[in-house]
Design a protein around this motif. Sequence first.
Motif, PDB file in Angstrom:
ATOM      1  N   VAL A  33       0.837  -1.200   0.000  1.00 34.22           N
ATOM      2  CA  VAL A  33       0.000   0.000   0.000  1.00 34.22           C
ATOM      3  C   VAL A  33       0.874   1.254   0.000  1.00 34.22           C
ATOM      4  CG1 VAL A  33      -1.608   1.349   1.425  1.00 34.22           C
ATOM      5  CG2 VAL A  33      -2.003  -1.079   1.073  1.00 34.22           C
ATOM      6  N   LEU A  34       1.932   1.229   0.779  1.00 36.01           N
ATOM      7  CA  LEU A  34       2.796   2.398   0.889  1.00 36.01           C
ATOM      8  C   LEU A  34       3.643   2.623  -0.352  1.00 36.01           C
ATOM      9  CD1 LEU A  34       3.916   1.939   4.592  1.00 36.01           C
ATOM     10  CD2 LEU A  34       2.173   3.485   3.690  1.00 36.01           C
ATOM     11  N   SER A  35       4.223   1.565  -0.863  1.00 38.02           N
ATOM     12  CA  SER A  35       5.000   1.650  -2.102  1.00 38.02           C
ATOM     13  C   SER A  35       4.904   0.303  -2.799  1.00 38.02           C
ATOM     14  CB  SER A  35       6.457   1.992  -1.810  1.00 38.02           C
ATOM     15  OG  SER A  35       7.066   0.959  -1.084  1.00 38.02           O
ATOM     16  N   PRO A  36       4.796   0.287  -4.113  1.00 38.40           N
ATOM     17  CA  PRO A  36       4.618  -0.972  -4.836  1.00 38.40           C
ATOM     18  C   PRO A  36       5.750  -1.966  -4.574  1.00 38.40           C
ATOM     19  CG  PRO A  36       4.307   0.900  -6.300  1.00 38.40           C
ATOM     20  CD  PRO A  36       4.797   1.434  -4.998  1.00 38.40           C
ATOM     21  N   LEU A  37       5.365  -3.216  -4.406  1.00 36.21           N
ATOM     22  CA  LEU A  37       6.350  -4.272  -4.202  1.00 36.21           C
ATOM     23  C   LEU A  37       7.070  -4.574  -5.503  1.00 36.21           C
ATOM     24  CD1 LEU A  37       4.341  -6.852  -2.061  1.00 36.21           C
ATOM     25  CD2 LEU A  37       6.133  -5.328  -1.278  1.00 36.21           C
ATOM     26  N   GLU A  38       8.287  -5.029  -5.383  1.00 29.93           N
ATOM     27  CA  GLU A  38       9.053  -5.419  -6.563  1.00 29.93           C
ATOM     28  C   GLU A  38       8.445  -6.673  -7.192  1.00 29.93           C
ATOM     29  OE1 GLU A  38      13.579  -6.741  -7.175  1.00 29.93           O
ATOM     30  OE2 GLU A  38      13.290  -4.856  -6.082  1.00 29.93           O
ATOM     31  N   ASN A  39       7.930  -7.568  -6.331  1.00 28.72           N
ATOM     32  CA  ASN A  39       7.329  -8.812  -6.802  1.00 28.72           C
ATOM     33  C   ASN A  39       5.961  -8.997  -6.132  1.00 28.72           C
ATOM     34  OD1 ASN A  39       6.858 -11.313  -7.848  1.00 28.72           O
ATOM     35  ND2 ASN A  39       8.460 -12.360  -6.693  1.00 28.72           N
ATOM     36  N   PRO A  40       4.892  -8.401  -6.669  1.00 31.73           N
ATOM     37  CA  PRO A  40       3.586  -8.490  -6.036  1.00 31.73           C
ATOM     38  C   PRO A  40       2.976  -9.891  -6.054  1.00 31.73           C
ATOM     39  CG  PRO A  40       3.441  -7.237  -8.070  1.00 31.73           C
ATOM     40  CD  PRO A  40       4.885  -7.525  -7.828  1.00 31.73           C
ATOM     41  N   SER A  41       3.507 -10.781  -6.866  1.00 28.23           N
ATOM     42  CA  SER A  41       2.988 -12.151  -6.883  1.00 28.23           C
ATOM     43  C   SER A  41       3.322 -12.896  -5.587  1.00 28.23           C
ATOM     44  CB  SER A  41       3.526 -12.921  -8.085  1.00 28.23           C
ATOM     45  OG  SER A  41       4.916 -13.087  -7.983  1.00 28.23           O
ATOM     46  N   GLU A  42       4.213 -12.336  -4.779  1.00 27.88           N
ATOM     47  CA  GLU A  42       4.559 -12.930  -3.481  1.00 27.88           C
ATOM     48  C   GLU A  42       3.328 -12.973  -2.574  1.00 27.88           C
ATOM     49  OE1 GLU A  42       7.088 -14.887  -1.007  1.00 27.88           O
ATOM     50  OE2 GLU A  42       7.587 -14.156  -3.002  1.00 27.88           O
ATOM     51  N   ILE A  43       2.470 -11.968  -2.684  1.00 25.11           N
ATOM     52  CA  ILE A  43       1.228 -11.939  -1.890  1.00 25.11           C
ATOM     53  C   ILE A  43       0.359 -13.139  -2.246  1.00 25.11           C
ATOM     54  CG2 ILE A  43      -0.917 -10.651  -1.489  1.00 25.11           C
ATOM     55  CD1 ILE A  43       0.709  -8.078  -1.870  1.00 25.11           C
ATOM     56  N   LYS A  44       0.246 -13.419  -3.525  1.00 21.49           N
ATOM     57  CA  LYS A  44      -0.552 -14.548  -4.002  1.00 21.49           C
ATOM     58  C   LYS A  44       0.005 -15.871  -3.490  1.00 21.49           C
ATOM     59  CE  LYS A  44      -2.157 -16.439  -8.413  1.00 21.49           C
ATOM     60  NZ  LYS A  44      -2.092 -16.268  -9.872  1.00 21.49           N
ATOM     61  N   LYS A  45       1.309 -16.024  -3.502  1.00 24.61           N
ATOM     62  CA  LYS A  45       1.949 -17.254  -3.034  1.00 24.61           C
ATOM     63  C   LYS A  45       1.682 -17.483  -1.548  1.00 24.61           C
ATOM     64  CE  LYS A  45       5.761 -17.122  -6.329  1.00 24.61           C
ATOM     65  NZ  LYS A  45       7.208 -16.958  -6.494  1.00 24.61           N
ATOM     66  N   ILE A  46       1.775 -16.416  -0.769  1.00 28.89           N
ATOM     67  CA  ILE A  46       1.558 -16.552   0.676  1.00 28.89           C
ATOM     68  C   ILE A  46       0.097 -16.862   0.967  1.00 28.89           C
ATOM     69  CG2 ILE A  46       1.615 -15.313   2.875  1.00 28.89           C
ATOM     70  CD1 ILE A  46       4.154 -13.976   1.916  1.00 28.89           C
ATOM     71  N   ARG A  47      -0.830 -16.233   0.232  1.00 29.32           N
ATOM     72  CA  ARG A  47      -2.255 -16.530   0.422  1.00 29.32           C
ATOM     73  C   ARG A  47      -2.540 -18.001   0.149  1.00 29.32           C
ATOM     74  NH1 ARG A  47      -4.386 -12.678  -3.338  1.00 29.32           N
ATOM     75  NH2 ARG A  47      -5.578 -14.432  -4.082  1.00 29.32           N
ATOM     76  N   ARG A  48      -1.948 -18.536  -0.884  1.00 30.62           N
ATOM     77  CA  ARG A  48      -2.147 -19.950  -1.218  1.00 30.62           C
ATOM     78  C   ARG A  48      -1.547 -20.865  -0.160  1.00 30.62           C
ATOM     79  NH1 ARG A  48      -1.474 -20.434  -7.776  1.00 30.62           N
ATOM     80  NH2 ARG A  48      -3.370 -19.249  -8.244  1.00 30.62           N
ATOM     81  N   THR A  49      -0.397 -20.493   0.362  1.00 34.47           N
ATOM     82  CA  THR A  49       0.225 -21.284   1.427  1.00 34.47           C
ATOM     83  C   THR A  49      -0.651 -21.281   2.673  1.00 34.47           C
ATOM     84  OG1 THR A  49       2.431 -20.795   0.572  1.00 34.47           O
ATOM     85  CG2 THR A  49       2.285 -21.551   2.858  1.00 34.47           C
ATOM     86  N   ILE A  50      -1.213 -20.126   3.008  1.00 35.47           N
ATOM     87  CA  ILE A  50      -2.115 -20.041   4.156  1.00 35.47           C
ATOM     88  C   ILE A  50      -3.319 -20.958   3.938  1.00 35.47           C
ATOM     89  CG2 ILE A  50      -3.734 -18.506   5.362  1.00 35.47           C
ATOM     90  CD1 ILE A  50      -1.634 -16.269   4.972  1.00 35.47           C
ATOM     91  N   ALA A  51      -3.854 -20.961   2.747  1.00 33.40           N
ATOM     92  CA  ALA A  51      -5.003 -21.827   2.440  1.00 33.40           C
ATOM     93  C   ALA A  51      -4.629 -23.297   2.568  1.00 33.40           C
ATOM     94  CB  ALA A  51      -5.517 -21.525   1.038  1.00 33.40           C
ATOM     95  N   ARG A  52      -3.442 -23.675   2.094  1.00 35.82           N
ATOM     96  CA  ARG A  52      -2.995 -25.066   2.210  1.00 35.82           C
ATOM     97  C   ARG A  52      -2.890 -25.494   3.672  1.00 35.82           C
ATOM     98  NH1 ARG A  52       0.943 -23.580  -1.982  1.00 35.82           N
ATOM     99  NH2 ARG A  52       0.187 -24.456  -3.927  1.00 35.82           N
ATOM    100  N   ILE A  53      -2.303 -24.625   4.480  1.00 33.61           N
ATOM    101  CA  ILE A  53      -2.113 -24.942   5.899  1.00 33.61           C
ATOM    102  C   ILE A  53      -3.466 -25.034   6.602  1.00 33.61           C
ATOM    103  CG2 ILE A  53      -1.174 -24.093   8.078  1.00 33.61           C
ATOM    104  CD1 ILE A  53       1.130 -22.856   6.401  1.00 33.61           C
ATOM    105  N   ALA A  54      -4.355 -24.080   6.333  1.00 31.28           N
ATOM    106  CA  ALA A  54      -5.677 -24.085   6.966  1.00 31.28           C
ATOM    107  C   ALA A  54      -6.479 -25.320   6.558  1.00 31.28           C
ATOM    108  CB  ALA A  54      -6.432 -22.814   6.601  1.00 31.28           C
ATOM    109  N   THR A  55      -6.369 -25.719   5.307  1.00 32.93           N
ATOM    110  CA  THR A  55      -7.066 -26.910   4.833  1.00 32.93           C
ATOM    111  C   THR A  55      -6.554 -28.153   5.544  1.00 32.93           C
ATOM    112  OG1 THR A  55      -7.427 -25.905   2.673  1.00 32.93           O
ATOM    113  CG2 THR A  55      -7.574 -28.310   2.792  1.00 32.93           C
ATOM    114  N   GLU A  56      -5.261 -28.262   5.692  1.00 39.32           N
ATOM    115  CA  GLU A  56      -4.672 -29.419   6.367  1.00 39.32           C
ATOM    116  C   GLU A  56      -5.117 -29.463   7.829  1.00 39.32           C
ATOM    117  OE1 GLU A  56      -2.725 -32.965   6.729  1.00 39.32           O
ATOM    118  OE2 GLU A  56      -3.095 -31.850   4.878  1.00 39.32           O
ATOM    119  N   ILE A  57      -5.149 -28.321   8.499  1.00 40.75           N
ATOM    120  CA  ILE A  57      -5.590 -28.272   9.896  1.00 40.75           C
ATOM    121  C   ILE A  57      -7.043 -28.741   9.979  1.00 40.75           C
ATOM    122  CG2 ILE A  57      -6.167 -26.722  11.814  1.00 40.75           C
ATOM    123  CD1 ILE A  57      -3.681 -25.063  11.002  1.00 40.75           C
TER     124      ILE A  57
END
Length: 63
Positions: A33-57
């Motif tokens: 929000v403050l300044s654009p990330l160099e690699n904004p796809s990192e947000i997408k990767k982390i969201r997917r990882t969170i979903a994987r972990i939550a699904t496993e739990i």
Amino acid sequence: MRQSEVKELSVEELHEELTNHQTKLADLKMTHVLSPLENPSEIKKIRRTIARIATEINQRELD
């Protein structure tokens, strides 16, 4: 984090990883929000990882 890596973790480790990734996601969003990330796809990767972990739990709770 791949699904095979998630399945190898214990429930306590899964909860710890979930908390860590949620914190990292919040930090990345704030930074983006403050300044654009160099690699904004990192947000997408982390969201997917969170979903994987939550699904496993959830699957382990049902079993």
